[in-house]
Structure formats: C-alpha cells, structure tokens
Design a protein around this motif. Structure first.
Motif, PDB file in Angstrom:
ATOM      1  N   ARG A   1     -12.791  -1.511 -21.295  1.00  0.00           N
ATOM      2  CA  ARG A   1     -12.208  -0.186 -21.084  1.00  0.00           C
ATOM      3  C   ARG A   1     -12.346   0.713 -22.319  1.00  0.00           C
TER       4      ARG A   1
ATOM      5  N   GLU B   1     -14.465 -10.060 -19.441  1.00  0.00           N
ATOM      6  CA  GLU B   1     -13.954  -9.340 -20.606  1.00  0.00           C
ATOM      7  C   GLU B   1     -14.603  -9.902 -21.870  1.00  0.00           C
TER       8      GLU B   1
ATOM      9  N   TYR C   1     -19.897   0.823 -18.656  1.00  0.00           N
ATOM     10  CA  TYR C   1     -18.626   0.821 -17.913  1.00  0.00           C
ATOM     11  C   TYR C   1     -18.809   1.701 -16.683  1.00  0.00           C
ATOM     12  N   PRO C   2     -18.341   1.290 -15.497  1.00  0.00           N
ATOM     13  CA  PRO C   2     -17.464   0.158 -15.187  1.00  0.00           C
ATOM     14  C   PRO C   2     -18.164  -1.188 -15.067  1.00  0.00           C
TER      15      PRO C   2
ATOM     16  N   LYS D   1     -14.721   3.438 -21.432  1.00  0.00           N
ATOM     17  CA  LYS D   1     -14.469   4.155 -20.179  1.00  0.00           C
ATOM     18  C   LYS D   1     -14.972   5.591 -20.244  1.00  0.00           C
TER      19      LYS D   1
ATOM     20  N   LYS E   1     -19.629  -4.522 -16.352  1.00  0.00           N
ATOM     21  CA  LYS E   1     -19.074  -5.281 -17.475  1.00  0.00           C
ATOM     22  C   LYS E   1     -20.069  -6.345 -17.901  1.00  0.00           C
TER      23      LYS E   1
END
Length: 301
Positions: A202, A159, A246-247, A205, A249
């Motif tokens: 996200r 993240e 995304y997805p 997304k 990371k």
C-alpha cells in the motif's frame, strides 16, 4: 545477450534497450534482479530516455510544433549496438534516426556503459549533441527492479516481508507526490525524514515514492529475510524513485535514479521550460551514472 562475469557476479545485458536482465551472486546462485512477469510488470531494468515519466496531455511543444512521446521514452524498446565488450565491461549505443526525429526533434548519440568490478556495477549514460547549432533537451534515468522477500499477511494476502529502505546520509529529503495520470505535483512536495522506512504494497497506492536527492545521497534497500542488501549511489542524477506495482502485488522493488522528472501539473508544455530538463549545447557531451553494490549474506543496516 551480453554476459559479463567476475568472481562475485555474473550479469547479462540485452541489446534491446541495453537492458540489464540478470545479476547473479556467484557464490550462492541468488538472482538479485526481477525476471519479468506480464502479470505484474514485464520489464526488468529499462533505460529511460529521452524523457522520464509522462508529458502533460502526453505531448510537448518545441519551436511551435507539437510532439508526442510515450511514458519513459523510446530508448527502452530500441535495438542498441554493442561495442567494446570485455569480460567486465560493455558499451551500447543508439543514434537519432528518421523514426526518433518524428517524436523527438533532436539529433543525438546515446551510449550506455556497464562496468563490473567486484560486487559492484557502474552504469554510465553518455549523451552527445552532434549538432553544430541546435541545443537538445532531455531527461535520462534507470529503472532496475530487485527481487525481495514476499509472504502472506494475517489476511492471507501477499505482502513484503520485512523489506525496508533508507538514505545515507539520513535526514530530511523533499518528497514529491504524484498527481493523476503520472504527473508530479511540486506544490504539494514536503520534506520528510528518510531513515529505515518499511515497505508495504500500500506504500505505492499513489504510485512511486520520489525524492529530490543530492550528489552525496545513497539509497539502501534491505531484505533481511533473504540476507540481501542493494546499495545505489547516483551521480549527476537529482531524483530517486522507489516503486512497486499496485494493486498488483509483486515480489520486487525498483530503485530508480533519475536525471529529471515527469511533467508537473503546472507544466506549460514547452520542453525548454520543463522542470528538471537538461540542456545540452551543440557538440557537447553530458554523462550521468550510478553504481549498484550487491551484498548476499548477513549485512549490517
């Protein structure tokens, strides 16, 4: 590879695509620019020309003929000619040829100039229409990716770590969402407040965040963990994209100054009617530019 350097930064530019490949802080050795990884995204700062994003049904029409152009155009994969290289500036150019005319039926000369001054880089796009009778239609933009802090969240997943962005001046900006296949949907565009927006994976997304901006808008990417701030001030570029894959990371965020947009879901397919397209008359020149300012060390938000 062309290298420019001063007391603040050392930067490198690849003649293929005239793409910026490195921006290093001279004092600390910190690399501001994403170095590319096929697992996430192999590019670093591609130049988008003569289109941005995609065309509806991957094609467009001009004077009764249909043409096919890939996402973001062909300039990013072409070999540019370097010229006028000094310690702190360099220019690169391409011209239309038999291959480009098959997918983009316009003669053009496209020059990109990088100027390094203190801790700033100004990137200028110059489009020339050499025709004596035909107009040309185009979009152009940048797509630089910047390294940002990355960590593991409570679930152990990658993240962003306290990364955020904001606009100056802060206020309400038109946010234009993406539809399926990379098309935009202006019918669902809404004004949203853009100030100190935290970024998570996200966030992307549904693809990039895209905002219509004014000539006064500056976007600021903040990374307090790395003590890094990147500021971008576009000129004659009316949209700003913020993107990360995304997805997948990855530890980078792109700031994308655009003169134009991906096709809208309502597009007719006629390039002369494309929303946000630029029209250049015979023998005319148009310039678009943006300036990036790089700060390493404690910075105020």
């Amino acid at each position: 590879m062309i290298t420019l350097s001063n007391e603040a930064l050392t930067i490198s530019i690849n003649e293929v695509g005239a793409e910026l490949t490195s921006v290093i802080d001279k004092q600390t050795g910190y690399e501001f620019l994403w170095q590319g990884d096929p697992k996430y995204w192999e590019r670093q700062a591609p130049v988008l020309f003569p289109n941005i994003g995609v065309f509806k049904e991957n094609s467009y029409q001009y004077e009764g003929n249909t043409y096919h152009l890939n996402r973001h155009g062909f300039a990013r994969d072409m070999e540019f000619v370097a010229q006028n290289v000094t310690n702190n500036s360099a220019s690169f150019y391409i011209k239309s040829n038999e291959d480009t005319l098959k997918v983009y039926p316009f003669e053009f000369s496209f020059q990109i100039t990088y100027i390094l001054f203190d801790n700033r880089i100004t990137v200028t796009y110059e489009i020339l229409n050499p025709s004596s009778k035909e107009k040309i239609y185009y979009n152009v933009g940048g797509h630089p990716a910047f390294n940002v802090s990355h960590t593991s969240n409570k679930s152990g997943k990658p993240e962003f770590d306290e990364v955020s962005f904001h606009f100056e001046p802060s206020g309400q900006y038109l946010n234009i969402p993406f539809f399926e296949g990379g098309l935009t949907d202006r019918n669902k565009a809404k004004y949203t407040l853009v100030e100190n927006i935290p970024l998570l994976h996200r966030t992307f997304k549904k693809d990039a965040l895209v905002y219509q901006i004014s000539e006064h808008t500056e976007v600021i990417l903040n990374d307090p963990k790395n003590e890094v701030q990147v500021r971008m001030k576009p000129n004659r570029m009316n949209f700003m994209g913020i993107w990360s894959p995304y997805p997948a990371k990855a530890s980078f965020v792109c700031l994308e100054p655009w003169a134009g947009l991906s096709d809208d879901v309502t597009a007719t397919g006629d390039i002369t009617e494309k929303y946000g397209v630029f029209e250049l008359s015979p023998n005319e020149i148009m310039t678009h530019d943006y300036t990036m300012t790089f700060n390493k060390g404690p910075v105020s938000k």
